[in-house]
Structure formats: C-alpha cells, structure tokens
Write a protein that holds these residues in place. Structure first.
Motif, mmCIF file in Angstrom:
data_model
loop_
_atom_site.group_PDB
_atom_site.id
_atom_site.type_symbol
_atom_site.label_atom_id
_atom_site.label_comp_id
_atom_site.label_asym_id
_atom_site.label_seq_id
_atom_site.Cartn_x
_atom_site.Cartn_y
_atom_site.Cartn_z
ATOM 1 N N LYS A 309 0.849 -1.197 0.000
ATOM 2 C CA LYS A 309 0.000 0.000 0.000
ATOM 3 C C LYS A 309 0.884 1.246 0.000
ATOM 4 N N THR A 310 0.475 2.226 -0.823
ATOM 5 C CA THR A 310 1.222 3.484 -0.853
ATOM 6 C C THR A 310 0.846 4.344 0.355
ATOM 7 N N ALA A 311 1.571 5.440 0.523
ATOM 8 C CA ALA A 311 1.280 6.362 1.618
ATOM 9 C C ALA A 311 -0.062 7.047 1.411
ATOM 10 N N GLU A 312 -0.553 7.057 0.186
ATOM 11 C CA GLU A 312 -1.872 7.603 -0.089
ATOM 12 C C GLU A 312 -2.962 6.762 0.556
ATOM 13 N N PRO A 849 9.279 8.408 -2.337
ATOM 14 C CA PRO A 849 9.350 9.575 -1.457
ATOM 15 C C PRO A 849 7.954 10.173 -1.295
ATOM 16 N N THR A 850 7.698 10.740 -0.129
ATOM 17 C CA THR A 850 6.484 11.524 0.029
ATOM 18 C C THR A 850 6.752 12.634 1.040
ATOM 19 N N HIS A 851 5.918 13.672 1.015
ATOM 20 C CA HIS A 851 6.241 14.838 1.828
ATOM 21 C C HIS A 851 5.952 14.611 3.308
ATOM 22 N N TYR A 852 7.004 14.814 4.111
ATOM 23 C CA TYR A 852 6.837 14.906 5.557
ATOM 24 C C TYR A 852 7.410 16.243 5.975
ATOM 25 N N GLU A 853 6.877 16.791 7.051
ATOM 26 C CA GLU A 853 7.414 18.041 7.581
ATOM 27 C C GLU A 853 8.751 17.763 8.289
ATOM 28 N N GLN A 860 1.059 21.977 13.157
ATOM 29 C CA GLN A 860 0.716 20.844 14.014
ATOM 30 C C GLN A 860 0.667 19.566 13.195
ATOM 31 N N GLU A 861 0.274 19.732 11.934
ATOM 32 C CA GLU A 861 0.068 18.546 11.106
ATOM 33 C C GLU A 861 0.743 18.698 9.765
ATOM 34 N N ASN A 862 1.031 17.581 9.164
ATOM 35 C CA ASN A 862 1.485 17.528 7.781
ATOM 36 C C ASN A 862 0.305 17.911 6.891
ATOM 37 N N PRO A 863 0.483 18.924 6.004
ATOM 38 C CA PRO A 863 -0.636 19.330 5.148
ATOM 39 C C PRO A 863 -1.199 18.175 4.315
ATOM 40 N N LEU A 864 -0.370 17.145 4.052
ATOM 41 C CA LEU A 864 -0.827 16.024 3.234
ATOM 42 C C LEU A 864 -1.479 14.913 4.053
ATOM 43 N N TYR A 865 -0.942 14.673 5.254
ATOM 44 C CA TYR A 865 -1.406 13.524 6.029
ATOM 45 C C TYR A 865 -1.726 13.933 7.450
ATOM 46 N N LYS A 866 -2.950 13.692 7.852
ATOM 47 C CA LYS A 866 -3.358 14.082 9.194
ATOM 48 C C LYS A 866 -2.543 13.388 10.278
ATOM 49 N N LYS A 867 -2.274 12.087 10.066
ATOM 50 C CA LYS A 867 -1.684 11.306 11.153
ATOM 51 C C LYS A 867 -0.150 11.278 11.136
#
Lengths: 1023, 247
Positions: A309-312, A849-853, A860-867
């Motif tokens: 499974k992808t990060a999406e 690769p995927t965007h992490y802060e 407070q959160e990554n704009p792409l991923y809540k968790k």
C-alpha cells in the motif's frame, strides 16, 4: 592568451630584459620589473576545498611558497580559481601565522596548553589507547557472539586526508577494534549514497563537472552551486552560452546562483519532495516520460505485491508500519515473480500493481495547487519550472541536477534525492551526457574518504562492515553477495567475495589464509542493531560511554548539529587526540564559552599536521576523479604529515602489545604495514605513499600461471590491472577494489595529464583516473537504445560498433553487447535487477518519497497527512536534556536554515585563518526579509540574537528581499538563514561570532542519520 | 602589442570575488580589518590593500528582482586624468598597452590624482600617508605575456583580458551595450551591459574637469623647469589644483 603551464615556467625562469624608466617625464615605453616568480620551482597540487578539485601551480623559492595560482592545463578549471582556491597561498608553508607548529598538551583540569615533544605525545597516546582498549575490550557481546571490538574509543575524520592516508587510518583504527568510525561524509552526503545506490546501483555523482556544459536544462536545487562549487559555473555558463541551456534555481533564498538563473522559484524550507512529487505527477499526466527508456531500462513495468500500500492509502505510511518501533516490516515491498524467480512485468504500464501505476497513485494529490499550498511557491513559477524540466523527456533533450546539502541534510534526505532520481529515470536522462543526478560533494577528498570506508557501516569499496551475526566468512559472503535470476542482468556485486577477500589479504598478508577465513575474525563487529553513526557518537559520548577519541582533521564542536550537546559531550572524555593545522573550537573545547576548565578532566593532545602542499598523495573529486598532488615544501615547524603520525601510532601501540600483551593483540600485531623502508627494528622510517597507493590498487600475492579471466600468467608482485582480475582465493591483495586500475604496472594513472578529448564531450579520458575503471559517465549503456545506437547521436557517450563487436567512446558500463543483441545485458549492472529502480524497497522509510514536515516546523500537522507529521521511520533522540525540539511553537515562529558562502568553507577553520577570506566575510550574519525586519525593528547591520530550543548566538542582520515571506497553508511564513562558518576560537576577540549549529536539532535521516541541519525553528530579537 | 584591456560582463559574474583575492595574492597585499555592515560587500571601499572589489547591488524593476555583482576598479582611461595632473610623473600611461601604472619612487603623495580621477580611484598606502596605490592591470604579468591575475582567476570569464579591439568586437557581436568604448579616450576596462550604466552603479558620462589639464601642465612645468622647486611647494600647488578641480 591562455598559456600552458610549461610556457608559464619558461617565462618566469627566463631572463627578462626590460628597459628602465627614462629620466624625463614623458610617457615611457616600457615597464621595468621582473616577475616575482622568476627563478621559482613549480609543482602542481589540487585545491583542498570544495571537491571541484581545481589544479593549482605552487611556486617555491628558498623552500618557501611564494605564489599560488591556477593551472591552465587542468580541463576542470583551465587556470581559473575561486576565491578560496586563489587564497591557498595564505595557508601553506610558513605563510600562515596562526598554525600550530609543535605538539601541545592539556592536562586534566588545566586552563592552558603546554608544549610537548612528539615523542612524549605519541608515547602517551599509545599508552592511553592500550589502556582504554584493554579495559573496555568486548570479546563477546551479551548474546554470546564473538565481536572483538572496543566501543569506548571512537574516531572521526577526515575528508581532508589524502586517499592513501584515509586507507591507512581505517586500517589502523579497525585493527584496534574500533566500530565508532565516522567523518564528514556522514553529515554531508551520507544520504546521497543509498539514494543513488538504490536507484542506479552506485552511490556517487553520475556524471562530472565539465559535463554540465552538455545539458539543456540545469536544475540547481538543494544546493547553491555558484557559491559552493564556483568552478561548476564555468561549465554551466558555457552550457547557457553555447547551447542555450536554461538554469532553474529552486531555493528558499535568492542566492548568487539564482542571480544567474533563467527561472528562480522560491520554496519553503524542507518541502523539496512536495515540489518534486508535483513534477513527477506533471510528467506522468502530460505523458512526457521517455517511453522506450522507461519500459526497457527501469522497473516501471514490474508488478508489485498486491498487498503493498502506498502512503496515499494509509494516511502517510506505507504498508507494514509498526508505530511502536517506528519501523517497517517490508515484506509487502517486493515484486511479484514468475516461476523462474524473475519479476513479472506489464510493458503497457497499465496493470494497477505495476510500479508505474503505483507511482502515479502515490503522487495523485501533488497537483500544482497543492504543491503551491505546501511549498509557498507561486503557481505560475511551478508550472514554468515543471514545463522546462519535463521537456527533457525527449531523446535529444537532457536535463541534469546539481544538488548538495539542501537535499541531503534532512530527515527525508535520502527521499529528497530519490525523488529526482525517479524524475531522471522517467525522463531517460541517466547515463546521458549532460544528464544524471549530480551530487556535489563538498570537500577536497570526501569522495575518496568515503570510498576508503571511513564510515561505521562500510569498509573500503563500500563492502559492508560485518555485524555480530556474520559469524564467519561464509556467512558474510552469503548474506552480502546479491543473486539474481534475471539472465540479462550482470549483477556486478556478485563479485563481492573477490573484493572482500582481497581486502582481508591486504590487511593481514601472509597471515590471512583460506584456513583461517583470511583473518576475517580480526575485523571488529558491531551488534546487529548497533548504529554507530555521527549522532550516536555524540549521544554515547555525552552518556560517558566513549572514553577516548580521535578527532582527526575535523571540528565537530562547530560542525555537529546541536553543537552545544557536542561540546558538552567532549567534556566527558578521558582523552582526546586532535590532529589539525590549527587549534580550534574542538581542541580547545575545555576553555570555550560556558566551560569551566578546572572541572574538565579530559587530557587533550593537539598534534599539528602538514598542509596539503607539504606532502604527496591523491585526492578524489566529486566526479570520482582521483588526481595526484605533489609536495612543494617541507612541513612547517615540527608539523608532521598525517601518514607519519599514523605510522608512529601504529608502531608504538604494536610495540606495547608485543611487550606487555593485553586484550586480543593479534589484529594489531599481525597487521601488514610494509609501506616504506624499515629500520633495524622493523619500523617503517617514512611512509612511501606510492607504496600505499599500489597496495590500494592491488597486486598478485603469488604467481598465477593461468588467470581465469584472460588465461594469461601473472607474476607475484605484479599490480592487478583492473578489478576484473581480482580473485577470491587469496592470490590477490587489494586495499580498495574501486581503485584497482589507479596505479598499475604502467604507472600512476592518477598523475596523468593527457588533454585528449576524442568524444568532444569533455570526458578527457587521459587526464588523471576516475573510478570505476576510468569510466567518466556512469550507466552510459542507458544512453543507447537496445540496439546500441545513442538516443542522442549529437551527444554520443558510447555507441556500439557492430563490425568490431565493441563499444566506442567512454568506457562502457559493462562491456557486454547492447540489450537486444545476443548476449546483451541490461544497463544498470550494479543492481541485481539490472534496471533503474523507481520502486526503492531497499530504503527504510518507503519505496517512494512523500512529503513529511521537518522535525521542527510551523504546523501541528502535515498538510498532506493528518496522522503522519514527520518521517515515521526516523529515530527520535529523547535521552539527554540537550535533545529538545519544538514544532508549531509561538516562542520560535520563524523557519530557519543554515548555508555556506563562497568566501568560507565548512566550520571556517581554514578560511577564518585566511586573512584574505576573513576580510570579505568577517562575521556571522542572518538574512531576513524586509517585512519581518520591520516588524522587529531590525535594520541591516544591527546585531541580533537568533535562538532555538537548544541554543542561541548573535549575528549581524542582513535585511534583504532575497528572502520573501511565503503564503503556506493560508499562513504567512517567514524564513531566515545563517552561514555556519564561524566559531568562538578565532578571531581571538570573538568578533566573528560562533557556530550556527548551536541552533540545529539532534535528529537525522531515517536511513543514514544525516543530521537535519537545514530546517529548524527560531526566534530573532534585536540584541 | 595592441592596446590591452579588460572586458567585464556583470551578467555572467557570480560575485565570487576570486578577483579580489587573486589581485591581493599577486600583489602580496595584506588584508584590511573589516566588519559586516549588513551586506556581503567587503571591504566597503577600495583601499591600499584592495585594488579591485565587487559591489553587491540588489535592484528591482519591471524586469523583476536582480542581484548584480559589479567590479569597482581603475578604468585605465585612454585619456587618464591622473596622468595629466600628476606633477611628478609618477602615474604613467604605457604606450604599448595603454595600461595606467605608477612608479612609487616618483610619487610625492600630493593626492592631486585623487580629485582628478572621474571615478575616484587612486588610494594611498600606509594608512593614506604613503604612496599611490591602485590597479596597474598586472603590467608585470602583461609584459611577460601573461594574463592579469583577476582575469586569469575568474571562473566564468566575467573578467576577460585581451586586445581591447577584439574584446569590444566580441561583446558587440553578442549584443551587449558597451560602457567605456569611447568615454575618456576609451576606457581600458570596458563593461558589457544589458541595461543602463546607472543600474550597475557605473558613473554616467564620466568627464575630466577642464582645470585638470590646466593644473597638470602648471605643476609639471614647475617641476620640470626648476630643480630647486621644492616638493612642498608642488604639494601646495597640487592641493590648490585639487580645490579647483573639485569646484
């Protein structure tokens, strides 16, 4: 008129007769003076600074260096030099008044240095090494596995050493049982190595400096090439002028490189993957990828396990994530294989489980709108950049990237680089002239020092260091020798046993036999889960676990992230051996700001070493080119070349163990060390670096009457011609298989000065020598179609000569025929799959690769991923009070980064002590945008205090529009930046300032633990 | 030898300042003590230890934001005012190359050249109390058939050395607007620009004051005619001329 060096020499030594001034006052005919270099002796050397490795002519008179200037013969710099190269006059020989010229000693609790003789210093150090080693030696670990190591002694350094010295120091330290061995490469380009190795098979710059002139579009992102690799601009400007190339700069700040760009795109610090993911999506959505290349030369058509499974799919993590361990179970990250064990493929790229479709899914939300929201980059600029770069998917259009710390020094460092590696595989630019992924190494010999294994996890030639469960040679070889079922894959790493065994044979010579596993058990083994990298060293040292330490040609008190923690850690040592030309913030840590010397028990030895023109040896530049340097003058004062210091330490420790016995003395006593004429006691009188270079190249240890490769006979003592001829049975000894071919029976290949360029692409095959086997552009078989015809005939790196059944041009990356012909092989020979890898399952934080802060960010959160705010697989440091971090904290509201300026270099030890350079950039500064400046009442030239959760320092404010506030996620983000070249020790009055690393955090990349010194949060107030 | 010159192209300059360092290296000049004044520019002016320096100019206009790096140095004028006014003949224009160089032994430190120069270039060593100090286009290297240090070291060729005519021809062919082609007898240091000189902080319409020629001839005649003319008298007159020129 450009003169060659020989002409220069003639003119300066010839008798120049010029008429003198007339006595009347009329404008006179001629000028009367002789060149001040007349009669001087000339030698060449290579600049010690950035890793362009420009060649320099050194003029000497009466044993003194009287002039240094560019060598017109070098195809890299053609006589030019940047300000640092032009300034080396001031650091060599007796020209530098600040050098330490005799050894110094600091006793426990002392407030000052005292002078000491070499004899005293070396004897005491040898005693301390033995004492600490004997006391803390670990024969078996807690699991009962034989490890034969000592954790209580550590070593860092150095990218400033010549290759031959690097080889000797790793050999020496490992013979003593050290596993905490690190150096500059860890904190600089350690993330490059797995990123590029995973993608293509080798972890180095794919092309080389001159090759930039062959590009159509040059991206400078995560780097600032005009300021930090100025000579690269010679070639980039040529590309612009001669072929209309476009320079695109993507950077949080408008730099001196941006001043020359055709397009500048500002982005938020730490959002490179957002930008690059958007580019990947743009390429795919607009069908701009190079289809034939992608289908034949990459794993895009390969089918992946349907359980992957992808990060999406999983809100920021890939399948198999364990939140408690902060690690992945990677069992779903694999290809589907057929009954022969070969990956299943869909050449139409439609199957939902194929890598291509998974890639598309991974970046489905990276629209231009979203990317602009996350990065703050204007949408029109994003689109313009994407259009330019994506236009290079055609066979006759090539783009390249020049990148450095802006990509590497992040918790997502490896993935930053992976993102562009994927772009280049989609566009078909890997292996092409003017293409590739060009890691800009930053130090004179950091490429060489990495090649020679000065990191905890690698031996020379990137063979892994053994861990405790690698109980014997058989286990090691089984585990680390990759196999493949793909018949068209060369799988070159299947040769690893030859390289590893030849290395062991060089270490232990006749003592290493088949029966004793070639002395395999002499190698120290760290525990399977023991990470000994840079950040761990300071953590262990802070906790009192490291007692003795060598800081050799490095200044960690300024270069280590969270420098305050590093400085406090040093104070816990029993003893520190410091080797450098100057006394620095590290050697004098005990009298630094906030230190009470009386309470610090560390014994410190300051050993002054020779400068680069006071000895001979080779260094390897970023383009893998090893060049020879000659000695111009004798070492100043009582300074000793590093190789001699190593020789002394080797001998004295060995003698102590022979005399007094102790913990496991065999690896020390049996180590081969025949690098020079010996005295009557058997001690090498002076290290002959040529002997070391020859051992690194490798030689036959006995007669080989019929070599399996060419059936020819080789005699004992002959040099091995190339690594193709290395054997796994002890009949060859080789210090570093990568350098096999650098010093053969034909001579020192690294010292060659041939100016021929048969392809016209600037390869210069006879100038010096590069690894591997003098191949200038890596993966060059991918620059041709499966029939062997160049994709772009106008820039043909190699092409298949069907009549003579061989490749012509550059050294082909594997001599096998083109893929479609009989016996043809895939182009990425170092990968078991044989293809360029988009699905990077070998990495610890994700195949895509995927965007992490960053650890410290404004949200407070990554704009792409809540968790999933930050990289879910990075180690978090929480043990010491120094390891604090913040995010979305109003106390530290501004995003900050650190960077470099042309005039200085790294911690500034060399450049602060160079008057001409310090004159141009005398003080630490912080650049801030005019709106923030106005808010804080700060004007250019004001002193301000910059603070983070960990530390603070003063800096001179430079208010500039080159930083602009960005609109990110509806907020206005201000970004600031500082150079990190300064330190409290020099200038003595403290007017220069201190290291920006007092601000940076203790956290690293998930794969390599390279510290995240490029992104953190700060506050700024007027002082 | 044809007239020599430098072609300086700010648009390909990366502001690295190798030119500043290479000049100091060749001329064996020490460093000055400096501090950061809120800019990369350092030293803040030409001085006895710095014969050339780079100006860092941030500018914004209809074309957008630009960061320009522009060399600040002696222009080696075709009609050098400093040579015209120098009473001691210490400043000399080389017939062969056009280079404006100097003989410190002859300099009487009157400072007339300072105000005569339309670009305010001449400086004095020993903290201003000594002799004339400025770029001499590495005349010693040039006469030996070598390239001036700054041009040799420049990584991108933003400073290029050669026959002045050829440099001008090349720059024109590339479409640059030239600064210094005809001004003041044609400058030895020609700038290739893509915008008005003002943007690059280059003096627009540089001119020599008429009184320079007058005072120059007066001073030199005095010195030449009578060996008994004391240096201090010449200096006095030179200072007078300076006031005149400044008007």
């Amino acid at each position: 008129m450009e003169l060659t060096r020989r002409t220069f020499l003639k003119i300066s030594t010839g008798a120049l007769l010029l008429s003198s001034l007339g006595l009347n006052l009329e404008p006179v005919k001629a000028y009367a003076a002789e060149l001040r270099t007349k009669g001087a002796k000339e030698t060449t050397t290579i600049c010690p600074y950035c890793s362009c490795s420009c060649s320099i002519i050194v003029s000497v008179k009466d044993g003194k260096v009287i002039n240094t200037e560019g060598d017109p013969d070098s195809p890299i710099n053609e006589g030019a030099l940047c300000p640092k190269g032009a300034s080396v006059y001031q650091i060599v020989g007796t020209n530098n008044p600040y050098r330490v010229t005799e050894p110094m000693y600091r006793a426990p609790g002392a407030t000052e240095w005292k002078k000491i003789s070499w004899e005293e210093a070396l004897n005491r150090i040898a005693k301390l090494v033995k004492k600490t080693r004997d006391k803390y030696f670990i024969t078996k670990n807690s699991k009962g596995q034989v490890v034969n190591r000592v954790d209580a002694i550590g070593h860092i350094g150095s990218a400033a050493l010549d290759n031959e010295e690097c080889y000797l120091i790793q050999k020496l330290m490992r013979s003593w049982g050290l596993v905490y061995i690190e150096h500059q490469a860890r904190i600089c380009h350690s993330s490059t190595v797995p990123a590029l190795a995973e993608s293509f098979g080798r972890g180095a710059m794919t092309n080389h400096w001159i090759d930039f002139r062959n590009a159509d579009v040059i991206l400078n992102m995560g780097g600032n090439t005009a300021e930090n690799h100025p000579m690269s601009m010679k070639w980039i400007m040529k590309a612009k002028e001669q072929r209309g190339a476009k320079l695109v700069v993507v950077d949080p700040r408008f730099t001196r490189t941006a001043s020359k760009a055709d397009l500048y795109v500002p982005i938020r610090i730490g959002t490179d993957i957002a930008f690059l993911g958007g580019l990947i999506k743009y390429i795919i959505d607009n069908n701009l990828y190079f289809k034939d290349y992608v289908i034949n030369y990459t794993d895009a058509p390969f089918l992946v396990d349907p359980n992957f499974k992808t990060a999406e799919d999983l809100d920021g993590v890939f399948s198999g994530y364990d939140e408690k361990k902060r690690a992945y179970d990677k069992s779903t990250w694999k290809y589907q294989v057929d009954e022969n064990g070969i990956p299943k493929k869909d050449p139409t790229l439609q199957d939902p489980n194929c890598v291509f479709q998974l890639l598309k899914k991974q970046y489905q939300r990276y629209t231009i709108d979203k990317v602009s929201e996350i990065t703050g980059a204007p949408k029109d600029k994003l689109e313009e950049a994407y259009k330019l770069l994506a236009s290079c998917g055609k066979p006759d259009k090539v783009c390249t990237v020049s990148y450095a710390m802006g990509w590497t020094q992040h918790t997502v460092g490896v993935q930053n680089i992976r993102a562009f590696a994927i772009v280049q595989l989609l566009l078909g630019n890997v292996g092409m002239a003017g293409g590739g992924v060009n890691a800009q190494r930053g130090e004179g010999n950091v490429q060489g020092s990495t090649d020679h294994g000065l990191l905890f996890h690698i031996l020379t030639g990137y063979n892994p260091t053994p861990v405790a469960s690698d109980v014997d040679l058989k286990t090691y070889i089984e585990k680390y020798t990759p196999k493949t079922k793909e018949p068209k894959s060369v799988n070159w790493w299947s040769n690893r046993p030859k390289y590893f065994i030849s290395y062991l044979k060089e270490l232990y010579g006749d003592k290493a036999t088949k029966e004793n596993d070639f002395c395999y058990s002499y190698l120290p083994k760290r525990d399977d889960t023991q990470n000994c990298s840079w950040l761990m060293i300071w953590d262990q040292m802070y906790k009192g676990k490291i007692k003795g330490f060598f800081a050799w040609g490095q200044n960690p008190a300024c270069s280590g992230s969270n420098a305050g923690k590093v400085r406090k850690a040093l104070a816990k040592l029993d003893w520190l051996v410091y080797v450098n030309l100057w006394d620095t913030e590290t050697s004098s840590f005990w009298k630094g700001p906030g230190m009470d010397p009386k309470k610090i028990k560390t014994e410190v030895f300051m050993l002054p070493c020779a400068s680069f023109v006071e000895k001979e040896g080779s260094i390897t530049n970023s383009g893998r080119l090893a060049q020879w340097r000659y000695k111009a003058v004798n070492p100043t004062g009582k300074c000793m070349p590093d190789a001699e210091i190593m020789n002394e330490l080797y001998w004295r420790v060995k003698k102590l163990y022979e005399k007094e016995k102790g913990a496991f003395p065999e690896p020390i006593i049996h180590l081969t060390w025949d690098y020079g004429e010996k005295d009557k006691d058997g001690k090498v009188k002076h290290i002959d670096v040529h002997k070391v270079a020859k051992a690194i190249n490798g030689y036959f240890t006995e007669d080989v009457p019929e070599h399996p490769i060419d059936k020819k006979s080789y005699k004992k003592g002959q040099q091995v011609p190339s690594f193709v001829f290395l054997l796994n049975d002890g009949r060859t000894a080789c210090g570093n298989w990568l350098y096999c071919g650098s010093y053969t029976d034909a001579g020192n290949m690294m010292a060659r000065r041939g100016k021929e360029d048969p392809t016209g692409l600037g390869l210069y095959p006879n100038w010096a020598w590069c690894w591997p086997v003098n191949r200038r552009i890596l993966y060059n078989r991918a620059s041709c179609d499966p029939q062997g015809n160049p994709w772009d005939p106008k820039r043909a790196v190699i092409k298949w000569d069907a009549a003579n059944k061989k490749w012509v041009g550059d050294v082909p990356d594997g001599p096998a025929p083109p893929l479609a012909l009989e016996g043809g092989k895939l182009p990425f020979i170092m990968k078991p799959s044989g293809v360029g890898t988009i699905f990077g399952s070998g990495l610890s934080d994700g195949p895509f690769p995927t965007h992490y802060e960053p650890l410290e960010c404004p949200f407070q959160e990554n704009p792409l991923y809540k968790k999933t705010r930050i990289n879910p697989a990075t180690k978090l440091f929480t043990d010491t009070p120094e390891d604090v971090f913040v995010y979305c904290d109003t106390k530290y509201p501004y995003m900050a980064t650190t960077y470099r300026v042309t005039e200085h270099w790294q911690t500034g030890v060399m450049t602060r002590h160079t008057d001409w350079l310090r004159e141009m950039q005398p003080q630490v500064f912080v650049e801030i945008d005019p709106i923030l400046a106005k808010e804080k009442g700060i004007k250019s030239g004001d002193k301000v205090i910059v603070s983070s959760a960990r530390g603070k320092l003063w800096a001179i404010a430079i208010v500039t529009e080159r930083f602009q506030p960005l609109k990110v996620m509806g907020m206005t983000i201000h970004q600031v930046g500082l150079p990190w070249h300064y330190g409290w020790k020099f200038p003595k009055d403290g007017s220069g300032g201190d290291s920006a690393n007092l601000l940076t955090p203790t956290i690293g990349d998930a794969n390599t633990m390279i510290p995240e010194t490029k992104a953190f949060m700060v506050n700024i107030e007027k002082a | 030898m044809a007239r020599k010159g430098l072609l300086i192209t700010p648009d390909i300059c990366i502001g690295c300042r190798a030119c500043q360092v290479a000049c100091k290296e060749w001329n064996q000049l020490p460093a000055s003590k400096t501090k950061n004044n809120g800019t990369y520019e350092n030293p803040p002016d030409l001085d006895e230890n710095n014969f050339n320096r780079i100006r860092f100019i941030e500018t914004k206009d209809s074309k957008g934001f630009r960061w320009l790096f522009v060399s600040h140095r002696c222009m080696h004028c075709g009609e050098p005012a400093c040579v015209q006014i120098c009473p001691a003949g210490a400043l000399i224009k080389d017939k062969e190359t056009g280079i404006v160089y100097y003989d410190k032994n002859k300099c009487i430190a009157c400072h007339a050249c300072v105000s005569a120069c339309p670009f305010s270039i001449p400086r004095y060593d020993q903290g201003g109390k000594g002799k004339i100090a400025k770029c001499h286009l590495c005349i010693d290297r040039v006469k030996a058939g070598l390239t001036p240090a700054c041009a040799k070291t420049c990584p991108t060729g933003a400073i290029k050395y050669g026959d002045r005519d050829a440099l001008i021809k090349e720059a024109k062919a590339k479409g640059y607007k030239l600064y210094g082609e005809t001004e003041l007898g044609g400058l030895g240091v020609v700038f290739a620009l893509t915008d008005s000189p003002k943007v690059y902080k280059l003096a627009e319409n540089p001119k020599i004051s008429e009184s320079v020629a007058f005072w120059g001839s007066v001073l030199r005649t005095l010195v030449g005619r009578s060996g008994s003319t004391t240096t201090s008298f010449i200096k006095y007159l030179a200072q007078k001329s300076t006031e005149e020129v400044k008007k």
